[in-house]
Motif scaffolding. Structure first.
Motif, mmCIF file in Angstrom:
data_model
loop_
_atom_site.group_PDB
_atom_site.id
_atom_site.type_symbol
_atom_site.label_atom_id
_atom_site.label_comp_id
_atom_site.label_asym_id
_atom_site.label_seq_id
_atom_site.Cartn_x
_atom_site.Cartn_y
_atom_site.Cartn_z
ATOM 1 N N LEU A 163 -74.494 -9.655 -70.918
ATOM 2 C CA LEU A 163 -73.898 -10.473 -69.859
ATOM 3 C C LEU A 163 -74.788 -11.663 -69.510
ATOM 4 C CD1 LEU A 163 -72.479 -7.715 -67.486
ATOM 5 C CD2 LEU A 163 -71.165 -9.270 -68.928
ATOM 6 N N GLU A 164 -76.099 -11.416 -69.476
ATOM 7 C CA GLU A 164 -77.008 -12.527 -69.185
ATOM 8 C C GLU A 164 -76.917 -13.598 -70.275
ATOM 9 O OE1 GLU A 164 -80.794 -10.770 -68.741
ATOM 10 O OE2 GLU A 164 -80.460 -10.105 -66.667
ATOM 11 N N GLU A 165 -76.819 -13.151 -71.548
ATOM 12 C CA GLU A 165 -76.663 -14.142 -72.623
ATOM 13 C C GLU A 165 -75.379 -14.949 -72.442
ATOM 14 O OE1 GLU A 165 -76.853 -11.953 -76.190
ATOM 15 O OE2 GLU A 165 -79.037 -11.583 -76.095
ATOM 16 N N LYS A 166 -74.277 -14.250 -72.102
ATOM 17 C CA LYS A 166 -73.023 -14.963 -71.865
ATOM 18 C C LYS A 166 -73.148 -15.942 -70.704
ATOM 19 C CE LYS A 166 -69.909 -11.430 -73.745
ATOM 20 N NZ LYS A 166 -68.802 -10.513 -73.436
ATOM 21 N N ILE A 167 -73.849 -15.506 -69.647
ATOM 22 C CA ILE A 167 -74.026 -16.389 -68.483
ATOM 23 C C ILE A 167 -74.809 -17.640 -68.886
ATOM 24 C CG2 ILE A 167 -75.225 -16.561 -66.266
ATOM 25 C CD1 ILE A 167 -74.457 -13.603 -65.825
ATOM 26 N N ASN A 168 -75.854 -17.425 -69.700
ATOM 27 C CA ASN A 168 -76.640 -18.579 -70.155
ATOM 28 C C ASN A 168 -75.775 -19.533 -70.990
ATOM 29 O OD1 ASN A 168 -78.956 -17.631 -68.926
ATOM 30 N ND2 ASN A 168 -79.527 -16.387 -70.686
ATOM 31 N N GLN A 169 -74.934 -18.927 -71.873
ATOM 32 C CA GLN A 169 -74.041 -19.772 -72.665
ATOM 33 C C GLN A 169 -73.072 -20.539 -71.772
ATOM 34 O OE1 GLN A 169 -72.178 -17.198 -75.496
ATOM 35 N NE2 GLN A 169 -74.085 -16.796 -76.640
ATOM 36 N N MET A 170 -72.500 -19.833 -70.786
ATOM 37 C CA MET A 170 -71.568 -20.494 -69.878
ATOM 38 C C MET A 170 -72.261 -21.591 -69.067
ATOM 39 S SD MET A 170 -69.362 -17.224 -68.572
ATOM 40 C CE MET A 170 -68.315 -18.221 -67.536
ATOM 41 N N ALA A 171 -73.511 -21.327 -68.686
ATOM 42 C CA ALA A 171 -74.246 -22.352 -67.943
ATOM 43 C C ALA A 171 -74.461 -23.587 -68.813
ATOM 44 C CB ALA A 171 -75.595 -21.789 -67.480
ATOM 45 N N GLY A 172 -74.784 -23.356 -70.098
ATOM 46 C CA GLY A 172 -74.927 -24.499 -71.002
ATOM 47 C C GLY A 172 -73.621 -25.264 -71.159
ATOM 48 N N THR A 173 -72.522 -24.502 -71.265
ATOM 49 C CA THR A 173 -71.200 -25.144 -71.389
ATOM 50 C C THR A 173 -70.879 -25.961 -70.136
ATOM 51 O OG1 THR A 173 -70.514 -23.285 -72.747
ATOM 52 C CG2 THR A 173 -68.780 -24.709 -71.900
ATOM 53 N N VAL A 174 -71.213 -25.379 -68.963
ATOM 54 C CA VAL A 174 -70.950 -26.091 -67.707
ATOM 55 C C VAL A 174 -71.754 -27.391 -67.645
ATOM 56 C CG1 VAL A 174 -71.272 -25.967 -65.218
ATOM 57 C CG2 VAL A 174 -70.239 -24.043 -66.439
ATOM 58 N N LYS A 175 -73.017 -27.305 -68.083
ATOM 59 C CA LYS A 175 -73.840 -28.518 -68.080
ATOM 60 C C LYS A 175 -73.252 -29.576 -69.003
ATOM 61 C CE LYS A 175 -78.211 -26.341 -66.851
ATOM 62 N NZ LYS A 175 -79.581 -26.026 -67.291
ATOM 63 N N GLN A 176 -72.771 -29.142 -70.183
ATOM 64 C CA GLN A 176 -72.145 -30.101 -71.100
ATOM 65 C C GLN A 176 -70.902 -30.727 -70.480
ATOM 66 O OE1 GLN A 176 -71.430 -28.043 -74.755
ATOM 67 N NE2 GLN A 176 -73.632 -27.841 -75.273
ATOM 68 N N LEU A 177 -70.080 -29.882 -69.826
ATOM 69 C CA LEU A 177 -68.869 -30.401 -69.180
ATOM 70 C C LEU A 177 -69.214 -31.385 -68.069
ATOM 71 C CD1 LEU A 177 -66.702 -27.148 -69.022
ATOM 72 C CD2 LEU A 177 -66.346 -29.116 -70.513
ATOM 73 N N GLU A 178 -70.286 -31.043 -67.311
ATOM 74 C CA GLU A 178 -70.681 -31.956 -66.236
ATOM 75 C C GLU A 178 -71.134 -33.301 -66.806
ATOM 76 O OE1 GLU A 178 -73.633 -29.898 -64.086
ATOM 77 O OE2 GLU A 178 -72.204 -28.661 -62.940
ATOM 78 N N SER A 179 -71.909 -33.231 -67.901
ATOM 79 C CA SER A 179 -72.359 -34.495 -68.506
ATOM 80 C C SER A 179 -71.186 -35.312 -69.051
ATOM 81 C CB SER A 179 -73.371 -34.201 -69.612
ATOM 82 O OG SER A 179 -72.767 -33.431 -70.629
ATOM 83 N N SER A 180 -70.210 -34.607 -69.687
ATOM 84 C CA SER A 180 -69.024 -35.325 -70.196
ATOM 85 C C SER A 180 -68.192 -35.890 -69.043
ATOM 86 C CB SER A 180 -68.192 -34.372 -71.053
ATOM 87 O OG SER A 180 -67.735 -33.293 -70.279
ATOM 88 N N GLU A 181 -68.157 -35.130 -67.937
ATOM 89 C CA GLU A 181 -67.404 -35.609 -66.774
ATOM 90 C C GLU A 181 -68.042 -36.877 -66.208
ATOM 91 O OE1 GLU A 181 -65.985 -34.046 -62.359
ATOM 92 O OE2 GLU A 181 -67.226 -32.804 -63.668
ATOM 93 N N LYS A 182 -69.373 -36.863 -66.121
ATOM 94 C CA LYS A 182 -70.059 -38.061 -65.639
ATOM 95 C C LYS A 182 -69.789 -39.247 -66.567
ATOM 96 C CE LYS A 182 -73.799 -35.588 -63.306
ATOM 97 N NZ LYS A 182 -75.257 -35.322 -63.290
ATOM 98 N N HIS A 183 -69.784 -38.977 -67.876
ATOM 99 C CA HIS A 183 -69.535 -40.044 -68.842
ATOM 100 C C HIS A 183 -68.120 -40.614 -68.673
ATOM 101 C CE1 HIS A 183 -70.067 -42.402 -72.457
ATOM 102 N NE2 HIS A 183 -68.978 -41.837 -73.016
ATOM 103 N N LEU A 184 -67.144 -39.700 -68.490
ATOM 104 C CA LEU A 184 -65.755 -40.146 -68.302
ATOM 105 C C LEU A 184 -65.601 -40.930 -67.005
ATOM 106 C CD1 LEU A 184 -63.855 -36.955 -69.499
ATOM 107 C CD2 LEU A 184 -64.006 -39.148 -70.687
ATOM 108 N N VAL A 185 -66.266 -40.459 -65.933
ATOM 109 C CA VAL A 185 -66.192 -41.183 -64.655
ATOM 110 C C VAL A 185 -66.769 -42.588 -64.809
ATOM 111 C CG1 VAL A 185 -67.094 -41.217 -62.307
ATOM 112 C CG2 VAL A 185 -66.148 -39.109 -63.253
ATOM 113 N N LYS A 186 -67.873 -42.654 -65.571
ATOM 114 C CA LYS A 186 -68.485 -43.966 -65.795
ATOM 115 C C LYS A 186 -67.537 -44.879 -66.571
ATOM 116 C CE LYS A 186 -72.743 -45.995 -67.476
ATOM 117 N NZ LYS A 186 -74.039 -45.739 -68.155
ATOM 118 N N GLN A 187 -66.888 -44.325 -67.615
ATOM 119 C CA GLN A 187 -65.926 -45.120 -68.387
ATOM 120 C C GLN A 187 -64.758 -45.561 -67.505
ATOM 121 O OE1 GLN A 187 -64.770 -42.843 -71.785
ATOM 122 N NE2 GLN A 187 -66.716 -43.173 -72.893
ATOM 123 N N ALA A 188 -64.260 -44.652 -66.627
ATOM 124 C CA ALA A 188 -63.147 -45.011 -65.743
ATOM 125 C C ALA A 188 -63.540 -46.141 -64.804
ATOM 126 C CB ALA A 188 -62.710 -43.776 -64.952
#
Length: 470
Positions: A430-455
């Motif tokens: 479960l901890e490994e999954k949480i770490n993976q999900m945290a990495g995914t969330v960070k990637q999504l946040e970075s992509s979201e910031k990039h999209l907001v900047k493009q908008a």
């Protein structure tokens, strides 16, 4: 912004002392050590509000020396508490290889080193707490034995090694708390070795000295002849005290169940040993009673044979005496002129025979009484043997029941250990999954910031186009 920039880059004496104290201990001013129940919590000062603690209310919460003292005191509390609990659970004399005991000496060494003054000698600067410990010999004469023993130990070449040996000998004598209180109460003498804001000069030192009283319940046998105390590196293992917030409650509950099962198992085994010892004692008593019974039986048979022999002698004496009486009467009747001398001899012989008969009858009565007593003792012994055999059967049955219960508890402990291992594996996954999900969330946040900047860029471009149109 001007308030956040330093006024000058030149070091001052105060900053030099702070930097030197931070290098000497592992408790840097960027962290604060706090106690949460039985666990240790390390918190960054940037993440918490700098409010003064209730204990040192008169101190500045931003003072790094005060934070170091508080951290050392909390570490000492956890180390002493963990050492006492683990030693009581272990239930035997501690040796030098016991990990909690080693960590306790490391923590005490850091406490005694805090705020030491640097003394200049011919060989350079010297900084050791051995000089402060030597004060105990002057204040308490009975501590002179420890100091003499430390000086006589071979292989100790540095004051640091002597100080470490002194701490171990004081713990074995169960006098460490008394000696620490003695030197802490004489701050006028300690000021020669410590800075005014050192731990030994403040309230935290008195608190640690009071906590050391609990170590008097521990028995330690430490061999220091082959141990290199001069070159040891004192590093505190925080993994023994850090709290894991993810599954601490579940693992604590599982550990509590395993501990309860193991305690029951140990109790059953101890009861099993006591019952086995009692069964062996009863078996030995039964064997002794059987031997005494056999001996009494043999003595009874010998007494019966002697009684029969005595009865035959009595019958024979009666027949002889009756025959002698008849012969004497016949001789008296046939002799018209009785001979006085023959009559006297006959009467004398008759008295002797009568006395012999009385003696034989008395001995016969004595032998009969002894026979009755032996028969009574034989009956009592047989009754006692029967009772012991019944008790032995009951104890053997209880022993069998306890053995079956012991097997059941062993099976339960094994099953609980396997279930705890499975739970720990699930938690790791479960901890490994949480770490993976945290990495995914960070990637999504970075992509979201990039999209907001493009908008925003598109919005600004659209606005410019609208302004350019007539």
């Amino acid at each position: 912004m001007s308030d956040l920039t330093p006024q000058s880059d030149a070091p001052t004496p105060t900053t030099d002392k702070i930097t030197q104290a931070a290098r000497e201990t592992i408790y840097l001013c960027n962290f604060r050590v706090s106690v949460d129940g039985e666990w240790l919590c390390l918190r960054e000062l940037n993440d918490i509000s700098l409010t003064p603690d209730p204990e040192p209310a008169h101190e500045d919460p931003k003072d790094p020396i005060a934070i170091e003292r508080l951290n050392l005191m909390n570490m000492a509390k956890l180390s002493i508490k963990g050492l006492i609990e683990s030693a009581l659970n272990l239930g035997r004399t501690l040796d030098s290889d016991y990990a909690p005991l080693q960590q306790f000496f490391v923590v005490m060494e850091h406490c005694l080193k805090h705020g030491l003054k640097t003394k200049k000698t011919f060989l350079g600067q010297n900084k050791s707490f051995w000089g402060a410990l030597e004060l105990v010999e002057k204040l308490t004469p009975e501590a002179g034995e420890i100091t003499a023993s430390v000086k006589d130990l071979p292989g100790l070449k540095t004051p640091l090694g002597r100080g470490r040996a002194w701490l171990r000998l004081a713990l074995m004598q169960k006098k460490l708390s008394d000696y620490m209180k003695t030197i802490i109460n004489r701050k006028d003498l300690l000021s020669e070795f410590y800075e005014p804001n050192a731990l030994m000069m403040e309230e935290e030192g008195a608190v640690i000295a009071g906590l050391l009283v609990g170590l008097n319940v521990i028995d330690a046998n430490l061999c220091m002849k082959g141990e290199d105390l001069d070159s040891q590196v004192g590093v505190i293992d925080f993994s023994m005290y850090l709290k894991d917030g993810g599954h601490s409650s579940k693992s604590a509950e599982g550990d509590g169940q395993i501990t309860a099962i193991l305690d029951q198992k140990n109790y059953v085994e101890e009861l099993n040993r006591h019952l086995s010892a009692s069964v062996n004692n009863l078996q030995a008593k039964v064997d002794a009673l059987e031997k005494s019974n056999t001996k009494l039986t043999e003595e009874l048979a010998v007494a019966n044979n002697r009684i029969i022999t005595l009865q035959e002698d009595v019958e024979r004496v009666k027949e002889e005496s009756s025959y002698q009486l008849e012969s004497n009467r016949k001789a008296l009747r046939s002799d018209s002129a009785p001979d006085g001398q023959a009559l006297g001899e006959t009467r004398k012989q008759l008295k002797e025979e009568t006395l012999l008969r009385l003696d034989v009858e008395k001995e016969l009565e004595v032998q009969i009484g002894m026979k009755q007593e032996m028969e009574l003792s034989m009956k009592m012994l047989e009754k006692d043997v029967c009772e012991k055999q019944d008790a032995l059967v009951e104890l053997r049955q209880q022993l069998d029941d306890l053995r079956s219960l012991n097997q059941q508890l062993t099976h339960k402990s094994q099953s609980s250990e396997s279930s705890s291992k499975q739970k720990s594996e699930v938690i790791v996954r479960l901890e490994e999954k949480i770490n993976q999900m945290a990495g995914t969330v960070k990637q999504l946040e970075s992509s979201e910031k990039h999209l907001v900047k493009q908008a925003r860029n598109l919005n600004s471009a659209a606005g410019k186009l609208l302004q350019m149109q007539p």
